[in-house]
Design a protein around this motif. Structure first.
Motif, PDB file in Angstrom:
ATOM      1  N   MET A 209       5.743  17.446 -27.031  1.00  0.00           N
ATOM      2  CA  MET A 209       6.407  18.336 -27.981  1.00  0.00           C
ATOM      3  C   MET A 209       6.908  17.570 -29.195  1.00  0.00           C
ATOM      4  O   MET A 209       6.970  18.110 -30.299  1.00  0.00           O
ATOM      5  CB  MET A 209       7.570  19.054 -27.304  1.00  0.00           C
ATOM      6  CG  MET A 209       7.175  20.062 -26.239  1.00  0.00           C
ATOM      7  SD  MET A 209       6.135  21.395 -26.883  1.00  0.00           S
ATOM      8  CE  MET A 209       4.502  20.796 -26.448  1.00  0.00           C
ATOM      9  N   HIS A 210       7.270  16.319 -29.002  1.00  0.00           N
ATOM     10  CA  HIS A 210       7.807  15.507 -30.098  1.00  0.00           C
ATOM     11  C   HIS A 210       6.774  15.285 -31.203  1.00  0.00           C
ATOM     12  O   HIS A 210       7.148  15.007 -32.350  1.00  0.00           O
ATOM     13  CB  HIS A 210       8.278  14.161 -29.531  1.00  0.00           C
ATOM     14  CG  HIS A 210       8.973  13.289 -30.524  1.00  0.00           C
ATOM     15  ND1 HIS A 210      10.085  13.687 -31.248  1.00  0.00           N
ATOM     16  CD2 HIS A 210       8.718  12.006 -30.924  1.00  0.00           C
ATOM     17  CE1 HIS A 210      10.481  12.706 -32.029  1.00  0.00           C
ATOM     18  NE2 HIS A 210       9.674  11.679 -31.865  1.00  0.00           N
ATOM     19  N   ALA A 318      18.493  17.005 -26.804  1.00  0.00           N
ATOM     20  CA  ALA A 318      17.765  18.227 -26.466  1.00  0.00           C
ATOM     21  C   ALA A 318      16.413  18.240 -27.165  1.00  0.00           C
ATOM     22  O   ALA A 318      16.311  17.928 -28.347  1.00  0.00           O
ATOM     23  CB  ALA A 318      18.581  19.447 -26.887  1.00  0.00           C
ATOM     24  N   GLY A 319      15.379  18.599 -26.418  1.00  0.00           N
ATOM     25  CA  GLY A 319      14.022  18.636 -26.960  1.00  0.00           C
ATOM     26  C   GLY A 319      13.172  17.473 -26.535  1.00  0.00           C
ATOM     27  O   GLY A 319      11.954  17.488 -26.718  1.00  0.00           O
ATOM     28  N   LEU A 320      13.783  16.450 -25.960  1.00  0.00           N
ATOM     29  CA  LEU A 320      13.054  15.281 -25.472  1.00  0.00           C
ATOM     30  C   LEU A 320      13.129  15.240 -23.950  1.00  0.00           C
ATOM     31  O   LEU A 320      14.107  15.709 -23.357  1.00  0.00           O
ATOM     32  CB  LEU A 320      13.649  14.000 -26.067  1.00  0.00           C
ATOM     33  CG  LEU A 320      13.539  13.861 -27.580  1.00  0.00           C
ATOM     34  CD1 LEU A 320      14.329  12.657 -28.066  1.00  0.00           C
ATOM     35  CD2 LEU A 320      12.082  13.751 -28.019  1.00  0.00           C
ATOM     36  N   PRO A 321      12.130  14.666 -23.301  1.00  0.00           N
ATOM     37  CA  PRO A 321      12.160  14.597 -21.839  1.00  0.00           C
ATOM     38  C   PRO A 321      13.192  13.593 -21.356  1.00  0.00           C
ATOM     39  O   PRO A 321      13.537  12.644 -22.078  1.00  0.00           O
ATOM     40  CB  PRO A 321      10.741  14.140 -21.483  1.00  0.00           C
ATOM     41  CG  PRO A 321      10.295  13.362 -22.677  1.00  0.00           C
ATOM     42  CD  PRO A 321      10.909  14.060 -23.864  1.00  0.00           C
ATOM     43  N   PRO A 322      13.715  13.757 -20.148  1.00  0.00           N
ATOM     44  CA  PRO A 322      14.594  12.723 -19.587  1.00  0.00           C
ATOM     45  C   PRO A 322      13.851  11.398 -19.511  1.00  0.00           C
ATOM     46  O   PRO A 322      12.624  11.373 -19.323  1.00  0.00           O
ATOM     47  CB  PRO A 322      14.920  13.257 -18.185  1.00  0.00           C
ATOM     48  CG  PRO A 322      14.595  14.705 -18.229  1.00  0.00           C
ATOM     49  CD  PRO A 322      13.478  14.851 -19.208  1.00  0.00           C
ATOM     50  N   ASP A 323      14.565  10.309 -19.680  1.00  0.00           N
ATOM     51  CA  ASP A 323      13.910   9.007 -19.607  1.00  0.00           C
ATOM     52  C   ASP A 323      14.841   7.988 -18.987  1.00  0.00           C
ATOM     53  O   ASP A 323      16.072   8.125 -19.037  1.00  0.00           O
ATOM     54  CB  ASP A 323      13.459   8.547 -20.997  1.00  0.00           C
ATOM     55  CG  ASP A 323      14.609   8.186 -21.919  1.00  0.00           C
ATOM     56  OD1 ASP A 323      15.088   7.041 -21.849  1.00  0.00           O
ATOM     57  OD2 ASP A 323      15.046   9.056 -22.700  1.00  0.00           O
TER      58      ASP A 323
END
Length: 551
Positions: A209-210, A318-323
């Motif tokens: 999505m990024h 928000a909008g980024l995957p957990p890492d």
């Protein structure tokens, strides 16, 4: 979770000019985390170019075009040295060609037409050269570069193909001179697969999505993509713009309001990733507290870090995957503040040999693993028996430390996929090993210190391409926090490095060195590293004597 304002001991009154300044700077920096909750990030040529093409209706369009023209280098490229120029140069060149061919603004087409055509011609010229020489194996490991380059090469080629049918004044010399080609070893298939997946109605991994702008118009209002509560898609202005499409949406559309907020803050150009809330807060607090700066951290910041760590880990925003990197950084910062959390959530990112940054990661990161080592090591040092399984924590520390030692370069440094400079990776790895695996890693740490001493520049700074305050700060952290013998060479290097950071240039913005789709500068994070380095240097007895003798 309720936490009082966390004060890491009241501000010290030692009286040295350097310490007093850094203490005030640290408090100002902490205050800025609340005042600017989305984060402090430099603008991006790549991302700005995508908005020029994708959302010409958005406020600040002319300023974005002017920004692209103004930031072109004398050689015709945009961006950093070496392979770091490819993505921003493709984006800027494509955006300028779109502006010239579509005539999206009378102001741009009139007052700036000659500048735009000149910039486009120079951009195409340097792209033909760079792409003709480039190989996938030599390109920097930037997020989505394998998708961005084929997407933009195809877009630029469509512009070049069209010049025969619809000539543009000033671009006559480009028609018939040949299309751009992909770097050797790069394929169009991955991009085609994403287009097909979106077209079928299937979802795509959150990490994509990024950079969903790589599919251009195919991303417009795709039902399987939903903006976050902030209005962003993928914490990226370009990705959000691609989802919105070329037609202006309603003024109350959340995605439009997100873009307008970012544009309003930056005055036209936009950064690659925003917000970066959790990432920024964890790194700023981590640098400052580990450096002994003892800032007073508001309870709301502590609570926000704790709340960000969900069962799947923490996301940069928000909008980024957990890492694993953000998760470990937040855990480490919380522990330094005296409110530790169990690091068990990180085991979800464990592989047979190391920890991945996120699930499905193509590469690997030593800095992520250094931060994982810090999270588990700090938990052990603060009472693992109370928090979780001490034996498993110890085994994790040993495993990650062993892998980091194996990844050390022969000269004593480390290299990482999230930063262009070896000084950042070396500071992360050497300090994590020294603090939490010293018995087994002493040799590796000594080699890192020797490398830092050997690579100091004649002016006292450190840096990959040129000396920078940021890289000088990382080198100083290695020298000042690693437990090694402090001989005369060490003392001289520290004094010279501190002098660099105390100059006015040490307080100005450095060039961007952090990896996203484009190189970027997380201003607050870098400033925190510099402030912490100055504080650490002021604590060295020789530096304190030097300060007391100064007029």
């Amino acid at each position: 979770m309720s936490v009082d304002r966390v004060a890491c001991v009241p501000a010290d009154e030692r009286g040295t000019a350097g310490y007093a300044g850094t203490a005030r700077d640290a408090d100002d920096l902490i205050a800025g985390l609340t005042a600017e909750p989305w984060g402090q990030v430099s603008p991006s040529v790549y991302e700005t170019g995508r908005l020029v093409t994708l959302t010409p209706w958005l406020a600040g369009h002319v300023r974005r075009v002017e920004y692209l023209v103004a930031t072109q280098r004398p050689d015709g490229a945009w961006g950093g040295p070496d392979g770091y120029a490819l993505v921003p140069t493709l984006s800027a060149t494509e955006a300028i060609l779109t502006t010239l061919r579509c005539g999206t603004s009378d102001v741009v087409m009139g007052a700036h037409h000659a500048e735009l055509t000149g910039a486009a011609v120079r951009g195409i010229r340097v792209l033909r050269q760079r792409l003709g020489e480039a190989r996938v194996s030599t390109l920097p490991d930037m997020p989505a570069i394998e998708l961005i380059v084929p997407s933009l090469v195809a877009s630029v080629n469509r512009h070049l193909d069209s010049l025969g049918d619809t000539p543009v004044s000033g671009l006559e010399g480009l028609h018939g001179t040949g299309r751009l080609r992909l770097p050797a070893g790069m394929r169009e298939a991955p991009l085609a697969a994403i287009r097909a997946r979106l077209g079928s109605g299937a979802t795509v991994p959150q990490k994509l999505m990024h950079a969903i702008e790589v599919v251009g118009g195919d991303a417009r209002r795709v039902r399987t993509i939903r903006p976050e509560v902030t209005g962003t898609v993928g914490a990226s202005p370009a990705a959000t713009a691609a989802w919105l499409g070329e037609a202006p949406p309603a003024s109350d559309d959340p995605a439009r309001r997100y873009l307008e907020a970012v544009v309003g803050r930056y005055g036209g150009p936009v950064p690659c990733g925003i917000p970066i809330t959790v990432f920024e807060r964890a790194w700023v607090i981590g640098w400052l507290v580990r450096g002994g700066g003892r800032p007073s951290v508001p309870a709301e910041l502590v609570e926000s870090l704790a709340a960000a760590i969900e069962p799947v880990g923490a996301s940069a925003a928000a909008g980024l995957p957990p890492d694993a990197d953000t998760t470990a950084g937040a855990l480490y910062a919380l522990s330094l503040l005296g409110v530790p959390r169990k690091p068990d959530v990180l085991w979800a990112y464990e592989t047979d040999t190391h920890f991945c940054t996120w699930h499905g990661e193509d590469g690997l990161s030593v800095s992520t693993n250094a931060h994982v080592l810090e999270a588990f090591g700090q938990s052990l040092s603060t009472g693992a028996g109370r928090l979780g399984s001490a034996s498993r924590y110890a085994a994790t520390v040993a495993k990650v430390a062993s892998w980091l030692r194996e990844m050390q370069e022969s000269d004593g440094s480390w290299l990482d996929r999230w930063h262009a400079s070896p000084y950042y990776a070396t500071a992360c790895c050497a300090l994590a090993l020294d603090h939490f695996d010293r018995a087994r890693s002493e040799l590796a740490v000594r080699q890192a210190v020797r490398w830092v001493l050997a690579t100091q520049r004649t002016d006292g700074s450190w840096g990959r391409w040129v000396g920078t305050a940021e890289e000088t700060a990382y080198a100083m952290h290695v020298l000042l926090l690693a437990r090694v013998a402090r001989d005369e060479a060490w003392k001289t290097a520290v004094a010279r490095g501190r002098a660099v950071l105390l100059r006015p240039a040490g307080k100005s913005e450095d060039p961007p060195l952090w990896h996203d789709k484009d190189l970027y500068l997380p201003t607050a994070i870098v400033r925190a590293a510099v402030i912490a380095a100055l504080h650490l240097a002021a604590e060295v007895p020789e530096m304190r004597v030097q300060d007391s003798e100064s007029p």
